[in-house]
Enzyme design. Structure first.
Site, PDB file in Angstrom:
ATOM      1  N   ASP A   1      33.531  53.120  29.335  1.00 22.60           N
ATOM      2  CA  ASP A   1      34.985  53.196  29.356  1.00 22.60           C
ATOM      3  C   ASP A   1      35.737  51.874  29.434  1.00 22.60           C
ATOM      4  O   ASP A   1      36.497  51.506  28.537  1.00 22.60           O
ATOM      5  CB  ASP A   1      35.431  54.110  30.493  1.00 22.60           C
ATOM      6  CG  ASP A   1      34.735  53.830  31.831  1.00 22.60           C
ATOM      7  OD1 ASP A   1      33.999  52.833  31.927  1.00 22.60           O
ATOM      8  OD2 ASP A   1      34.949  54.598  32.784  1.00 22.60           O
TER       9      ASP A   1
ATOM     10  N   ARG B   1      35.999  46.154  42.390  1.00 25.29           N
ATOM     11  CA  ARG B   1      36.545  46.560  43.673  1.00 25.29           C
ATOM     12  C   ARG B   1      36.820  45.370  44.591  1.00 25.29           C
ATOM     13  O   ARG B   1      37.904  45.254  45.169  1.00 25.29           O
ATOM     14  CB  ARG B   1      35.583  47.532  44.381  1.00 25.29           C
ATOM     15  CG  ARG B   1      35.355  48.826  43.645  1.00 25.29           C
ATOM     16  CD  ARG B   1      34.597  49.823  44.490  1.00 25.29           C
ATOM     17  NE  ARG B   1      34.118  50.946  43.690  1.00 25.29           N
ATOM     18  CZ  ARG B   1      34.078  52.209  44.101  1.00 25.29           C
ATOM     19  NH1 ARG B   1      34.499  52.525  45.311  1.00 25.29           N
ATOM     20  NH2 ARG B   1      33.607  53.165  43.329  1.00 25.29           N
TER      21      ARG B   1
END
Length: 581
Positions: free
Chosen positions: A294, A165
């Protein structure tokens, strides 16, 4: 009187013409879906080298059509206004905080002490830039440059979340803007994160005290890290080395991949959810592509695309083959495929899969990953299988949306029926991400139609006065709101929806990769990395040889001792948000 039969005949003829046109359009769409990758022009994905050094991949455009697509101005403008509204709500009610609680009209901070990473401003930067929201972009950048002070953060942070982020957000904005102050801020944070790699095997711990440089595992020890947390730093840190000229960032991050590849893998290319940071063991036979794992697989593909180093494609190809053959589940009614958590055993040379049955929204990124991997790796082993699997998974994830009362997908579904298991919606991006990739790779209008349907559902059920909220129950049109506007809603969901309605030359896929938070990084040979002679050579050796165990530094051992003596060591890392939930 003879006029009327003529009119009737004309109407019949016109009806037949319209029917034939509709049939032709349907057949064209089906032909594109089935045949585009097979009939596409050859893609040159041969690595570019200077001397013996690999410096790029030199991908040609990933779509076979001569046209680069067209803008849908009306729909793109709608998404742009959604982003403007989401940002304005943050600016009005949560300015200086990490996130917005739109129902409560107040800020939300990740850390108990009140320390702030300014997640929403940083995460939003490159989206605001791409959407042409200049005033909003400048306001977000000014807030970051004036108020983001890493020295004031005294809590443990998640290295994973902070990298994707904040490091990624600063780099994405620098890529587009070129403001050196953004890069300087990013270097400051990356230097504070580097001590996390100081472990016996070089695989980083995820929960880091920025002020002391001591990192921990989830239980407050020093023994393990999640697969995604360890394997989703490489894209950002390698890019940072290229744009700063300092190899230390990529050397630390890429060493993790080499150490992982030296481990014995029970199933080729696959790793369990948790990795040891002390030994070189990868125990366990349970695998998934959901939240704990993932983006590791995603980054294998994208590091290859960003750098051109073929070994990363080989790592991806091996993993993709195992996922496709041992983890993909065809539903009992043969209507769709999905990828649940899978327990794999081995009988001789045969792998046996036992599927657990749940399918998380987080795994919907895999449609885009497999489709992109197939087209970028065209004419290589299994590329057609990868592309078609990507299309199938995207279809499944769309079905998760169309089956609900609100037209919005649940956080977790039953893999067989696609009925909600966890019926909440947290403004997640993964399905629209895959719709974006499928549109860019096929130009099949069905993907834009589905994206627009999701836009309309979000506008109908999630829009409020201060921004956008999630839902407690996607199968209830009167659902109570989930009171948080995640930073990834602007960073990812709205960015992918906007790009779904632009032409292919708006952030072209052969020139840029998106990190797992959708931050925009150029590949070598383009953007801020256009000058190949200025790039940092990829590492060929490391201080501790690959496959060997070292020891933590004496400096870190002393820092650990002092932190424990002061009462800040150990203890579960419960105060750290790891999925923004």
């Amino acid at each position: 009187m003879a006029v009327f039969p003529s009119l009737r005949r004309l109407r019949v003829i016109l009806s037949l013409v319209l029917f034939a046109a509709a049939v032709a359009a349907t057949l064209l769409r089906l032909w594109r879906f089935a045949s585009v990758p097979l009939n596409a022009k050859a893609i040159n994905s041969k690595s570019t080298t200077i001397g013996a050094a690999v410096v790029g991949l030199n991908l040609k455009p990933l779509i076979a059509f001569d046209q680069r697509g067209s803008w849908d101005e009306k729909k793109a403008s709608t998404v742009k206004e959604m982003a403007r509204h989401a940002w304005s709500g943050y600016a009005q009610y949560a300015y200086g905080h990490d996130d917005l609680k739109p129902v409560s009209k107040m800020g939300h901070d990740w850390y108990k002490s009140g320390s702030r990473m300014l997640n929403t401003p940083v995460d939003s930067l490159d989206t605001l830039f791409v959407l042409g929201l200049k005033d909003e972009y400048n306001a977000a950048k000014e807030l970051i440059l004036k108020q983001l002070d890493f020295s004031k953060i005294t809590d443990r942070i998640s290295v994973f979340e902070t990298t994707i982020r904040v490091v990624g957000g600063l780099l994405g904005a620098y890529e587009l803007d070129g403001d050196p102050r953004l890069l300087k801020k990013c270097v400051e944070l990356a230097d504070l994160i580097m001590p996390a790699f100081d472990t016996a095997n070089g695989i980083p711990l995820n929960f880091l005290n920025l002020s002391s440089g001591v990192s921990y595992d989830y239980n407050g020890g020093f023994n393990g890290v999640g697969l995604a947390a360890a394997g989703t730093l490489q894209l950002e840190f390698q890019y940072l080395s290229d744009v700063t000229g300092d190899p230390k960032y990529q050397n630390a991050a890429l060493y993790v991949y080499e150490q992982m590849q030296s481990m014995k893998q029970n199933v080729p290319g696959l790793f369990p959810d948790w990795l040891d940071t002390v030994s070189l063991n990868a125990p366990g036979w349970s695998f998934q592509i959901g939240g704990m794992a993932d983006s590791y697989y995603e980054y294998l593909l994208k590091v290859w695309m960003a750098t051109g180093d073929e070994k990363y494609y080989e790592y991806f190809k091996t993993a993709a083959f195992s996922i496709a053959n041992y983890m993909v589940k065809v539903s009992d009614d043969k209507s769709h495929v999905y990828i649940p958590v899978v327990d794999i055993s081995k009988n001789g040379d045969t792998f046996i899969s036992n599927y657990r049955g749940k399918f998380p929204h987080l795994a919907c990124f895999a449609g885009g990953m497999f489709a992109l991997g197939g087209m970028a790796g065209k004419n290589r082993d299994h590329w057609e299988q990868n592309f078609k699997l990507g299309a199938q998974l995207t279809e499944t994830c769309w079905s998760m949306y169309k089956k609900t009362a609100t037209g919005i997908g649940a956080d977790v579904v039953d893999g067989e029926t696609l009925a909600p298991d966890d019926p909440s919606y947290k403004l997640r991006p993964e399905t629209v991400e895959s719709l974006f990739y499928m549109w860019r790779l096929t130009h099949d209008p069905i993907y834009r139609e589905r994206g627009w349907s999701i836009v309309q559902s979000i506008q109908k059920y999630c829009l409020d006065e201060a921004g956008y909220h999630g839902l407690q129950d996607v199968d209830n049109v009167k659902s109570a709101p989930w009171d948080k506007q995640e930073s990834f809603f602007i960073a990812e969901t709205l960015k992918y929806l906007y790009l779904l309605f632009t032409d292919d030359d708006t952030i072209p896929l052969e020139k840029y990769v998106f990190n797992t938070e959708a931050h925009i990084l150029s590949v070598r040979g383009h953007g801020r990395r256009a000058d190949l002679l200025k790039l940092v050579p990829l590492p060929t050796s490391f201080l501790t040889p690959v496959g060997k165990i070292g020891s933590v530094s004496q400096e870190l051992q002393e820092r650990r001792r002092l932190e424990a003596a002061a009462g800040y060591g150990g203890g579960k890392s419960f105060g750290v948000e790891i999925d923004g939930g």
